[in-house]
Design a protein around this motif. Structure first.
Motif, PDB file in Angstrom:
ATOM      1  N   ILE A  85      10.908   1.799   5.036  1.00  0.00           N
ATOM      2  CA  ILE A  85      12.344   2.091   6.204  1.00  0.00           C
ATOM      3  C   ILE A  85      11.644   2.952   6.826  1.00  0.00           C
ATOM      4  O   ILE A  85      12.053   3.399   7.686  1.00  0.00           O
ATOM      5  CB  ILE A  85      12.905   3.106   5.197  1.00  0.00           C
ATOM      6  CG1 ILE A  85      13.175   4.299   5.010  1.00  0.00           C
ATOM      7  CG2 ILE A  85      14.108   1.654   4.453  1.00  0.00           C
ATOM      8  CD1 ILE A  85      13.577   5.105   4.211  1.00  0.00           C
ATOM      9  N   ARG A  86      10.529   2.822   7.286  1.00  0.00           N
ATOM     10  CA  ARG A  86       8.986   3.472   8.315  1.00  0.00           C
ATOM     11  C   ARG A  86       9.926   4.717   8.778  1.00  0.00           C
ATOM     12  O   ARG A  86       9.963   5.057   9.584  1.00  0.00           O
ATOM     13  CB  ARG A  86       9.793   3.002   9.764  1.00  0.00           C
ATOM     14  CG  ARG A  86       9.608   1.298   9.966  1.00  0.00           C
ATOM     15  CD  ARG A  86       8.362   1.166  10.469  1.00  0.00           C
ATOM     16  NE  ARG A  86       8.583   0.199  10.693  1.00  0.00           N
ATOM     17  CZ  ARG A  86       8.550  -1.252   9.447  1.00  0.00           C
ATOM     18  NH1 ARG A  86       8.200  -1.102   8.472  1.00  0.00           N
ATOM     19  NH2 ARG A  86       8.287  -2.650  10.299  1.00  0.00           N
ATOM     20  N   CYS A 139       6.215   6.902  -1.433  1.00  0.00           N
ATOM     21  CA  CYS A 139       6.967   6.249  -0.555  1.00  0.00           C
ATOM     22  C   CYS A 139       8.985   6.281  -1.839  1.00  0.00           C
ATOM     23  O   CYS A 139       8.668   5.795  -2.933  1.00  0.00           O
ATOM     24  CB  CYS A 139       6.093   5.006  -1.403  1.00  0.00           C
ATOM     25  SG  CYS A 139       7.883   3.471  -0.439  1.00  0.00           S
ATOM     26  N   LEU A 154       0.921   1.645   5.565  1.00  0.00           N
ATOM     27  CA  LEU A 154       2.232   0.452   5.537  1.00  0.00           C
ATOM     28  C   LEU A 154       1.442  -0.173   6.483  1.00  0.00           C
ATOM     29  O   LEU A 154       1.930  -1.776   5.957  1.00  0.00           O
ATOM     30  CB  LEU A 154       3.312   1.256   6.566  1.00  0.00           C
ATOM     31  CG  LEU A 154       4.088   0.658   7.774  1.00  0.00           C
ATOM     32  CD1 LEU A 154       5.083  -0.160   7.050  1.00  0.00           C
ATOM     33  CD2 LEU A 154       4.847   1.083   8.382  1.00  0.00           C
ATOM     34  N   VAL A 193      11.047   4.380  -1.358  1.00  0.00           N
ATOM     35  CA  VAL A 193      12.093   3.218  -2.028  1.00  0.00           C
ATOM     36  C   VAL A 193      10.672   2.081  -2.960  1.00  0.00           C
ATOM     37  O   VAL A 193      10.948   0.834  -3.320  1.00  0.00           O
ATOM     38  CB  VAL A 193      12.189   2.349  -0.857  1.00  0.00           C
ATOM     39  CG1 VAL A 193      13.207   2.530  -0.235  1.00  0.00           C
ATOM     40  CG2 VAL A 193      10.715   2.079   0.684  1.00  0.00           C
ATOM     41  N   ILE A 251       7.091   0.789  -2.679  1.00  0.00           N
ATOM     42  CA  ILE A 251       6.496   0.036  -2.372  1.00  0.00           C
ATOM     43  C   ILE A 251       5.648   0.773  -2.616  1.00  0.00           C
ATOM     44  O   ILE A 251       5.021   1.389  -2.978  1.00  0.00           O
ATOM     45  CB  ILE A 251       6.826   0.224  -1.082  1.00  0.00           C
ATOM     46  CG1 ILE A 251       7.671  -0.030  -0.472  1.00  0.00           C
ATOM     47  CG2 ILE A 251       5.566  -1.001  -0.982  1.00  0.00           C
ATOM     48  CD1 ILE A 251       7.599  -0.570   1.165  1.00  0.00           C
TER      49      ILE A 251
HETATM   50  S1  SF4 Z   1       6.441   4.846   2.588  1.00  0.00           S
HETATM   51 FE1  SF4 Z   1       7.235   4.070   2.336  1.00  0.00          FE
HETATM   52  S2  SF4 Z   1       9.159   3.528   3.061  1.00  0.00           S
HETATM   53 FE2  SF4 Z   1       7.890   5.128   4.115  1.00  0.00          FE
HETATM   54  S3  SF4 Z   1       6.594   4.276   5.648  1.00  0.00           S
HETATM   55 FE3  SF4 Z   1       5.076   4.256   3.782  1.00  0.00          FE
HETATM   56  S4  SF4 Z   1       5.636   2.255   2.412  1.00  0.00           S
HETATM   57 FE4  SF4 Z   1       7.754   2.728   4.976  1.00  0.00          FE
END
Ligand code: SF4
Length: 490
Positions: A314-315, A373, A342, A375, A377
């Motif tokens: 979700i950037r 992260c 990322l 979410v 990942i």
């Molecule tokens: S922490 Fe997870 S959601 Fe946030 S930018 Fe990095 S990969 Fe994307």
């Protein structure tokens, strides 16, 4: 600029980043400040791990049913009177935007911060259009534009590599600013420039945090209010979004907004949480002509593969803010508009290993990114998966990792050879001992430090202390052997 931001070899980019002490200090400070704010904001929510699980579930569910939700979103946009265009490539996205601008006879275009517009290299295309003027209206992006379109170095804080004095100089040179380097005055100067432009703008271009399938609306999370002006003043709005940025309903957007704001900027919510779409006849404001460009540009390479989970992103930038490698090399070292963990996973998926094959090695695999992260990942596992694909399937060579690690691997897998090497490590490395040991205590304890090791050891000694190993008769193996022999005698 596009996805790839530099044609310099990776080693050269790293060498330049290592010299940039200002950037390293700025990144370290931002990481440390963000840590405190982020953890505080997350604690407020209660069971953060439960929230992460829900976030992960939402993102996984959407990716499993992506065609369905894309179709539903597209139908809903059309139902409100708007337009959706599916762009396979960056060029297709550019062409569509160009067509709309020509059709509208656009003269002034305002943009609010969007990674996807940078990914498709929209700005150079807009600048080439005759009679079209363009302005970035996110403050950090505005600073970069004024500094001859300097490259962003963070996905949430794009001008993190500049200090206030540098910004004052840019404003003085490009805008005739005569004030001091107080951020309030600098922001005021930028705002005055932007306001004039906003009032004349005929087209607004934004990104999109989440597209809501069942309403055909988009959700934007911002802190400066510029995105709201970009949507509400120009009559035409163009939204560019990655095809994965979709949620079923506003309820899921609400969960993700909570995760995003806390992880990105340590706030409960961003100052502006905006929902927008094609203006209906009964509504008082909003764009009269609403276009959404949904971009693939390599994302479907990840669908159905072990890399699918990177599309959950979700950037928020949180993985950048905890990464020890990002702390040292900053955003520009990666050579991709998506830096940090990322970017090290996503860039090879979008642009291939030939362009971005070094990035999965730009990691200590400490897994701090995976831990933070929102979410869930499994970033460090995906980095390993990339390395595996490159070495096992594609047989790609990546300097140090392939050749020297193979030699080390073979040496350490033969016990007799390994044992012999340990007998001589003290003697061999003593020759490289630092002439001026760091402290007397260390001198006695470790027998000194190595100043600059040869070959691959240099990578370590450049940034860390490497004590000379103890003599063979004093090392752990020898102690253990004696200890064991003693125990057997008892
Ligand atoms: S922490 Fe997870 S959601 Fe946030 S930018 Fe990095 S990969 Fe994307």
């Amino acid at each position: 600029m596009g996805l790839k931001t530099s044609n310099q070899p990776f080693a050269q980019r790293l060498a330049e980043s290592k010299q940039d002490i200002f950037m390293q200090k700025a990144v370290a400070k931002a990481q440390d400040d963000q840590w405190v704010k982020r953890e505080g904001a997350r604690a407020e929510l209660g069971d953060w791990q439960e929230w992460r699980k829900i976030g992960e579930h939402i993102r996984q569910h959407v990716l499993e049913h992506l065609p369905h939700y894309l179709e539903e979103f597209s139908d809903q946009v059309a139902k409100r009177g708007g337009h959706v265009y599916f762009a396979q490539t960056a060029e297709e996205a550019q062409d569509y935007v160009k067509r709309v601008l020509v059709e509208k006879n656009a003269k002034q275009v305002v943009k609010s911060k969007s990674m996807v517009t940078t990914e498709v290299d929209l700005d150079p295309m807009l600048l080439k259009m005759k009679d079209v003027q363009v302005m970035e209206t996110d403050l950090a992006e505005f600073i970069l534009q004024m500094d001859d379109w300097d490259e962003p170095s963070h996905i949430v804080f794009p001008s993190i590599h500049k200090n206030r004095e540098q910004i004052r100089q840019v404003f003085a040179e490009k805008l005739g600013y005569t004030g001091n380097n107080d951020p309030v005055n600098l922001a005021r100067c930028a705002r005055e420039e932007m306001r004039k432009f906003f009032l004349q703008a005929d087209v607004g271009i934004t990104g999109c945090n989440f597209a809501i399938a069942d309403t055909g609306m988009i959700n934007l999370d911002t802190n400066e209010g510029n995105a709201d002006l970009t949507i509400s003043i120009p009559k035409t709005q163009i939204v560019l979004m990655g095809m994965e940025r979709i949620v079923p309903t506003i309820k899921e957007a609400e969960v993700l907004d909570n995760l995003l704001a806390r992880s990105a900027v340590g706030q409960s919510l961003t100052t502006y949480v905006t929902f927008a779409g094609q203006k209906k006849a009964v509504e008082s404001d909003g764009p009269e002509d609403f276009h959404v460009v949904i971009l693939d540009n390599g994302r479907s390479n990840a669908l159905g593969t072990e890399f699918q989970s990177i599309l959950q992103c979700i950037r928020c930038g949180s993985c950048l803010n905890v990464c020890p490698v990002y702390r040292h090399i900053g955003g520009h070292g990666y050579g991709s508009i998506y830096p940090g963990p990322l970017g090290a996973v996503l860039s090879p998926v979008l642009g291939g290993y030939k362009q971005f094959g070094e990035l999965p090695y730009a990691s200590s695999l400490c897994a701090a990114c995976t831990e933070t992260c929102p979410v869930k990942i499994p970033l460090h596992e995906l980095l390993i998966a990339h390395r595996k694909v490159m070495t096992d399937e594609l047989k790609l060579q990546h300097g140090f990792n392939d050749l020297q690690m193979r030699v080390v691997g073979q040496g350490t897998s033969i016990p007799a050879l390994f044992k012999t090497a340990l007998q001589f490590d003290h003697l061999g490395l003593s020759l490289l001992r630092h002439k001026h040991p760091i402290s007397v205590e260390n001198m006695f304890q470790y027998g000194g430090f190595i100043k600059a090791g040869p070959g691959m050891v240099k990578g370590w000694t450049d940034v860390r202390d490497l004590p000379v190993p103890p003599k063979h008769s004093e090392n752990f193996r020898s102690w253990y052997k004696k200890h064991q022999a003693g125990e057997e005698h008892e």
